[in-house]
Design a protein around this motif. Structure first.
Motif, mmCIF file in Angstrom:
data_model
loop_
_atom_site.group_PDB
_atom_site.id
_atom_site.type_symbol
_atom_site.label_atom_id
_atom_site.label_comp_id
_atom_site.label_asym_id
_atom_site.label_seq_id
_atom_site.Cartn_x
_atom_site.Cartn_y
_atom_site.Cartn_z
ATOM 1 N N VAL A 83 0.347 7.354 3.105
ATOM 2 C CA VAL A 83 -0.666 8.405 3.113
ATOM 3 C C VAL A 83 -0.044 9.667 3.691
ATOM 4 O O VAL A 83 0.572 9.630 4.759
ATOM 5 C CB VAL A 83 -1.895 7.992 3.941
ATOM 6 C CG1 VAL A 83 -2.893 9.138 4.027
ATOM 7 C CG2 VAL A 83 -2.556 6.754 3.340
ATOM 8 N N ARG A 106 -8.204 5.761 1.468
ATOM 9 C CA ARG A 106 -6.763 5.573 1.506
ATOM 10 C C ARG A 106 -6.305 4.633 2.615
ATOM 11 O O ARG A 106 -5.169 4.161 2.611
ATOM 12 C CB ARG A 106 -6.076 6.929 1.675
ATOM 13 C CG ARG A 106 -6.294 7.883 0.504
ATOM 14 C CD ARG A 106 -5.643 7.352 -0.774
ATOM 15 N NE ARG A 106 -4.246 7.041 -0.561
ATOM 16 C CZ ARG A 106 -3.264 7.949 -0.554
ATOM 17 N NH1 ARG A 106 -3.551 9.234 -0.746
ATOM 18 N NH2 ARG A 106 -2.010 7.590 -0.375
ATOM 19 N N GLY A 107 -7.161 4.384 3.601
ATOM 20 C CA GLY A 107 -6.779 3.528 4.711
ATOM 21 C C GLY A 107 -7.957 3.323 5.638
ATOM 22 O O GLY A 107 -9.099 3.657 5.298
ATOM 23 N N PRO A 114 -7.140 13.026 1.877
ATOM 24 C CA PRO A 114 -7.085 11.592 2.165
ATOM 25 C C PRO A 114 -8.201 11.221 3.136
ATOM 26 O O PRO A 114 -8.449 11.936 4.117
ATOM 27 C CB PRO A 114 -5.711 11.406 2.821
ATOM 28 C CG PRO A 114 -4.926 12.624 2.453
ATOM 29 C CD PRO A 114 -5.918 13.728 2.310
ATOM 30 N N PRO A 150 -1.311 2.667 6.239
ATOM 31 C CA PRO A 150 -2.520 3.506 6.300
ATOM 32 C C PRO A 150 -3.546 3.012 7.314
ATOM 33 O O PRO A 150 -4.676 2.649 6.967
ATOM 34 C CB PRO A 150 -3.056 3.428 4.872
ATOM 35 C CG PRO A 150 -2.660 2.067 4.403
ATOM 36 C CD PRO A 150 -1.306 1.813 5.034
ATOM 37 N N LEU A 196 -9.844 8.163 5.583
ATOM 38 C CA LEU A 196 -9.738 6.873 6.243
ATOM 39 C C LEU A 196 -11.148 6.390 6.553
ATOM 40 O O LEU A 196 -11.964 7.137 7.108
ATOM 41 C CB LEU A 196 -8.926 6.967 7.531
ATOM 42 C CG LEU A 196 -7.475 7.444 7.409
ATOM 43 C CD1 LEU A 196 -6.799 7.405 8.780
ATOM 44 C CD2 LEU A 196 -6.695 6.601 6.424
ATOM 45 N N TYR A 244 -0.813 -4.902 4.549
ATOM 46 C CA TYR A 244 -0.589 -3.710 3.737
ATOM 47 C C TYR A 244 0.800 -3.701 3.092
ATOM 48 O O TYR A 244 1.020 -3.008 2.108
ATOM 49 C CB TYR A 244 -0.787 -2.445 4.568
ATOM 50 C CG TYR A 244 -2.231 -2.047 4.742
ATOM 51 C CD1 TYR A 244 -3.012 -1.736 3.635
ATOM 52 C CD2 TYR A 244 -2.819 -1.980 5.993
ATOM 53 C CE1 TYR A 244 -4.347 -1.369 3.785
ATOM 54 C CE2 TYR A 244 -4.149 -1.611 6.157
ATOM 55 C CZ TYR A 244 -4.906 -1.312 5.040
ATOM 56 O OH TYR A 244 -6.225 -0.953 5.180
ATOM 57 N N SER A 272 0.832 -1.201 0.000
ATOM 58 C CA SER A 272 0.000 0.000 0.000
ATOM 59 C C SER A 272 0.867 1.250 0.000
ATOM 60 O O SER A 272 1.931 1.293 0.620
ATOM 61 C CB SER A 272 -0.904 -0.005 1.229
ATOM 62 O OG SER A 272 -1.727 1.122 1.245
#
Length: 404
Positions: free
Chosen positions: A5, A253-254, A230, A15, A232, A275, A2
């Motif tokens: 971020v 993004r996470g 970003p 992330p 989450l 990840y 991954s």
């Protein structure tokens, strides 16, 4: 693997965020989660180097929610709560407040006194004692107050960061809205981005849902498509498979993990390994879980300045979570829920013997409860802006007790 971020000057190498939970995510538990995440990195063969600003290799480990008024008044318990996990490269603190000036002063204290490297603003708490005063997940309904507060927090961080090597980033956590008829998350994202907030976490439930039912991951996808920040995703992430699914389905993004790690800090080992391209999973045996419980107790005793009784009392809530799925009788569980010394804890755990990690330990955990009628100030939903009467009362909504 991954991609990292970027949250302003903060880089998340993995992330993942430990979502703040009142009475749970204190420094001892955060340390266990961080160490588990770092072991997952090692299992994946991942190595990391320092980056400009701050770098969180295994994830972000956020302090339980701290109220701005309690911080400004330097409440003794609150000042103890913001003690960092000493090995954490990024000290992350979540603030709850409803009054912009108080919030700004709390941010200034954290940044100017070098007490935090990342600040998260709480607009996601659905607790009635918070929302009935216009705070938490009720606050974004008032767009003018939300704008004033986010701008004040970002400005305070920028000004207080002048003597530091980087500007301490400010992020925000929100919910979908008050209920299905009063959604706020898209407006909140637009205002937050304009205010200088550098990242968002969306708990994909409304205030009315509380923690019941299923999280609406489709709303996370809407938010991801609507903002350049970003995002989450938070809500119903209990396993690696959930983290994978939420990112694939929404493009976030996470993930932020709350109830899923209760009594299971090793979940962050699994997430970090995943990840970074490894299928390694922790799956601890009962004897290994017992060792984690003892370490949790030892860290807690140190955190509470040698107060063994208080540390063990605080640990009791974790005991059922740790033992979930294992074949441990009711009498043994009851005895462990009443331990008051470290020696007694070790003795009771030694009596359990050993077992392999059970499949029953997997899946959803934590109390879901049922939907609740949101508790709000009188006339709160009549307008998206504060009335003069509401604005006059907003300072009275500040609370001086931290922890949610």
């Amino acid at each position: 693997m991954s991609a990292p971020v970027q949250l302003g000057a903060l880089t998340l190498g993995t992330p993942v965020m430990l979502a703040p939970m009142a009475g749970v995510t204190n420094p001892p538990f955060r340390q266990l989660c961080r160490e588990a995440g770092e072991s997952g990195l090692k299992a994946a063969g991942y190595t990391w180097q320092e980056c400009p600003g701050t770098f969180a290799p295994a994830g972000l480990w956020v302090c339980e929610m701290v109220t701005t008024r309690a911080l400004v008044e330097r409440n003794v318990e609150t000042m103890n709560m913001i003690k960092p996990d000493p090995g954490d490269p990024v000290r992350s603190i979540q603030l709850y407040g409803v009054e912009p000036k108080t919030t700004a002063e709390a941010v200034r204290i954290l940044v100017a006194e070098n007490r935090a490297d990342h600040i998260d603003l709480n607009f996601g708490c659905p607790a009635p004692k918070v929302t009935r005063k216009g705070g938490g997940s009720a606050l974004p309904w008032k767009t003018d107050l939300f704008e004033d507060l986010t701008q004040a927090a970002v400005r305070a961080s920028e000004e207080a960061s002048r003597d530091r090597d980087f500007v301490v980033p400010v992020t925000a956590k929100v919910r979908i809205g008050v209920d299905d008829g009063h959604t706020t998350f898209l407006d909140a994202a637009r205002i937050a981005e304009d205010s200088g907030i550098v990242g968002l976490t969306l708990h994909a439930r409304t205030t009315a849902q509380h923690y019941s039912g299923h999280a609406h991951w489709d709303r996370i996808g809407e938010l991801t498509a609507a903002t350049s920040l970003p995002v989450l995703g938070n809500g119903d992430v209990f396993e690696v498979e959930d983290a994978k699914a939420i990112m694939e389905q929404t493009g976030c993004r996470g993930v932020a993990v709350g109830r899923g790690c209760q009594g299971r800090p090793w979940l962050f080992h699994d997430l970090a390994a995943f990840y970074h391209g490894s299928e390694h999973r922790a799956s601890p045996r009962l004897s290994e879980v017992a060792a984690i419980i003892v370490r949790h107790a030892e860290l807690s005793i140190d955190h509470f300045n040698g107060d063994e009784h208080r540390a063990l009392r605080e640990l009791r809530k974790h005991m059922a979570w740790y033992l979930r799925g294992f074949s441990v009788g009711g009498s043994a569980r009851n005895a462990l829920a009443l331990v008051s010394t470290l020696d007694e804890l070790r003795e009771r755990l030694a009596e359990l013997g050993d077992q392999p990690y059970p499949e029953a330990a997997e899946g959803p955990r934590g109390r879901a409860g049922s939907p609740k009628q949101p508790h709000l100030p009188d006339g709160w939903l009549d307008s998206r802006e504060l009335s003069e009467a509401q604005r006059a009362k907003i300072a009275l909504a500040e609370v001086n007790v931290s922890g949610g």
